[in-house]
Design a protein around this motif. Structure first.
Motif, short mmCIF file in Angstrom:
data_model
loop_
_atom_site.label_atom_id
_atom_site.label_comp_id
_atom_site.label_asym_id
_atom_site.label_seq_id
_atom_site.Cartn_x
_atom_site.Cartn_y
_atom_site.Cartn_z
N ILE A 148 0.85 -1.22 -0.12
CA ILE A 148 0.03 -0.01 0.10
C ILE A 148 0.92 1.20 0.04
O ILE A 148 1.79 1.32 0.97
CB ILE A 148 -0.92 0.03 1.33
CG1 ILE A 148 -2.01 -1.28 1.41
CG2 ILE A 148 -1.81 1.39 1.31
CD1 ILE A 148 -2.49 -1.38 2.65
N VAL A 149 0.59 2.08 -0.99
CA VAL A 149 1.27 3.28 -0.88
C VAL A 149 0.30 4.34 -0.54
O VAL A 149 -0.70 4.96 -1.19
CB VAL A 149 1.84 3.77 -2.48
CG1 VAL A 149 2.55 5.09 -2.52
CG2 VAL A 149 2.75 2.83 -2.79
N PRO A 150 0.54 5.09 0.58
CA PRO A 150 -0.37 6.23 1.16
C PRO A 150 0.00 7.63 0.30
O PRO A 150 1.02 7.70 -0.13
CB PRO A 150 0.15 6.55 2.53
CG PRO A 150 1.45 6.10 2.57
CD PRO A 150 1.74 4.85 1.53
N VAL A 151 -1.06 8.15 -0.12
CA VAL A 151 -1.08 9.51 -0.80
C VAL A 151 -2.11 10.36 -0.23
O VAL A 151 -3.35 10.18 0.05
CB VAL A 151 -1.56 9.13 -2.42
CG1 VAL A 151 -1.37 10.33 -3.17
CG2 VAL A 151 -0.81 7.99 -3.17
N ALA A 152 -1.38 11.68 0.04
CA ALA A 152 -2.10 12.74 0.73
C ALA A 152 -2.16 13.76 -0.40
O ALA A 152 -1.34 14.33 -1.07
CB ALA A 152 -1.54 13.32 1.84
N VAL A 153 -3.67 14.25 -0.68
CA VAL A 153 -3.83 15.38 -1.73
C VAL A 153 -4.36 16.54 -0.73
O VAL A 153 -5.37 16.36 -0.07
CB VAL A 153 -4.99 15.01 -2.60
CG1 VAL A 153 -5.08 16.08 -3.72
CG2 VAL A 153 -4.60 13.82 -3.45
N LEU A 154 -3.55 17.58 -0.67
CA LEU A 154 -3.54 18.80 0.23
C LEU A 154 -4.01 19.93 -0.62
O LEU A 154 -3.11 20.26 -1.56
CB LEU A 154 -2.76 18.92 1.04
CG LEU A 154 -2.04 17.71 2.01
CD1 LEU A 154 -0.97 17.73 2.69
CD2 LEU A 154 -3.35 17.50 2.66
N GLY A 155 -5.03 20.79 -0.62
CA GLY A 155 -5.03 22.19 -1.11
C GLY A 155 -6.46 22.07 -1.90
O GLY A 155 -6.88 22.96 -2.46
N VAL A 174 0.59 17.01 -3.73
CA VAL A 174 0.42 15.49 -3.78
C VAL A 174 1.69 14.79 -3.21
O VAL A 174 2.63 15.00 -3.82
CB VAL A 174 0.03 14.86 -5.31
CG1 VAL A 174 -0.43 13.61 -5.20
CG2 VAL A 174 -1.15 15.71 -6.03
N VAL A 175 1.26 14.16 -1.90
CA VAL A 175 2.51 13.67 -1.23
C VAL A 175 2.21 12.07 -1.20
O VAL A 175 1.27 11.62 -0.71
CB VAL A 175 2.54 14.07 -0.09
CG1 VAL A 175 3.93 13.72 0.62
CG2 VAL A 175 2.48 15.73 0.07
N PHE A 176 3.43 11.23 -1.72
CA PHE A 176 3.22 9.75 -1.99
C PHE A 176 4.18 9.47 -0.75
O PHE A 176 5.20 10.00 -0.41
CB PHE A 176 3.85 9.54 -3.08
CG PHE A 176 3.14 9.70 -4.60
CD1 PHE A 176 2.09 8.77 -4.83
CD2 PHE A 176 3.07 10.67 -5.17
CE1 PHE A 176 1.28 8.79 -5.99
CE2 PHE A 176 2.28 10.92 -6.20
CZ PHE A 176 1.40 10.15 -6.71
N GLY A 177 3.83 8.47 0.00
CA GLY A 177 4.67 7.97 1.14
C GLY A 177 5.05 6.55 0.96
O GLY A 177 5.03 6.10 -0.17
N ALA A 178 5.74 6.31 1.68
CA ALA A 178 6.68 4.89 1.58
C ALA A 178 5.68 3.66 1.48
O ALA A 178 4.73 3.52 2.45
CB ALA A 178 7.50 4.51 2.55
N PRO A 179 5.83 2.74 0.76
CA PRO A 179 4.92 1.54 0.80
C PRO A 179 5.07 0.72 1.77
O PRO A 179 6.12 0.52 2.53
CB PRO A 179 5.24 0.73 -0.64
CG PRO A 179 6.79 1.21 -0.96
CD PRO A 179 6.77 2.66 -0.48
#
Length: 208
Positions: free
Chosen positions: A123-130, A151-156
């Motif tokens: 799973i790759v967490p993704v945060a869309v902000l703004g 758009v910030v992708f996190g570590a799987p």
């Protein structure tokens, strides 16, 4: 996406370059999915509510590989198609909260855990902000044109990486206990990523 807004993409290199992966995206605005589609380093097949497949948009979404899902019933066809995406080594996109809301991963449905446990895909967490900070002047339902969206992708990570006993290690077992434990772990990881993304981008929780 780049023509209408100014997306700032962080951590895209963390998305596995090959093999199956699941992008878990927070959801506060209708533009979040298209934004991730536009900036992700690999093609993404999102599970999208069937209500979006209307008029000329229906063949377009189908043509670019998006998956229609009935949110109000057990949609076995959508489940099978999503699993096939992962079996082929593709990237599946999911809004784990199930619907648009606060986008804080506070309430997750079991679907994400099911796909992760069943397939063993990271799973790759993704945060869309703004995307939901302000309304545009020209089109009220969209963010202001040329505004910045992060758009910030996190570590799987693996859904079962902290589990012990049956179901640990991506064995594919899908008992209620396994899915509940996996969901709790996933929620913790997604929430931590969202907090980190807000720090990295300088966006406070109150703005989202």
């Amino acid at each position: 996406m780049h023509g209408l807004w100014r997306p700032r993409v962080l951590g895209a290199w963390k998305v596995p370059a090959a093999g199956p992966a699941i992008l878990a995206v927070n959801h506060t605005h209708n533009i979040d999915g298209p934004m991730v589609l536009g900036v992700a380093p690999r093609p993404v097949h999102f599970l999208i509510k069937k209500e979006a497949f209307v008029g000329p948009l229906a063949p377009f979404l189908t043509g670019i590989g998006q998956l229609r899902v009935d949110r109000h019933a057990v949609d076995r066809t959508a489940v099978v198609r999503a699993l096939k995406v992962l079996e082929r080594g593709g990237v599946l996109g999911i809004f784990p909260e199930g619907t648009r809301g606060e986008g804080d991963f506070a309430s997750l449905r079991a679907g994400l855990a099911y796909f992760a446990v069943r397939s063993g895909a990271p799973i790759v967490p993704v945060a869309v902000l703004g995307s939901s900070e302000r309304r545009g002047r020209l089109i009220k339902g969209l963010p202001p044109l040329r505004s910045r969206i992060d758009v910030v992708f996190g570590a799987p990570f693996e859904a079962t990486e902290e589990m012990q006993g049956p179901g640990a290690g991506g064995t594919g077992r899908r008992t209620r206990q396994v899915l509940d434990e996996a969901t709790a772990h996933i929620q913790k990881r997604l929430t931590a990523h969202l907090e980190n993304a807000r720090r990295l981008t300088g966006r406070s929780a109150t703005l989202e």
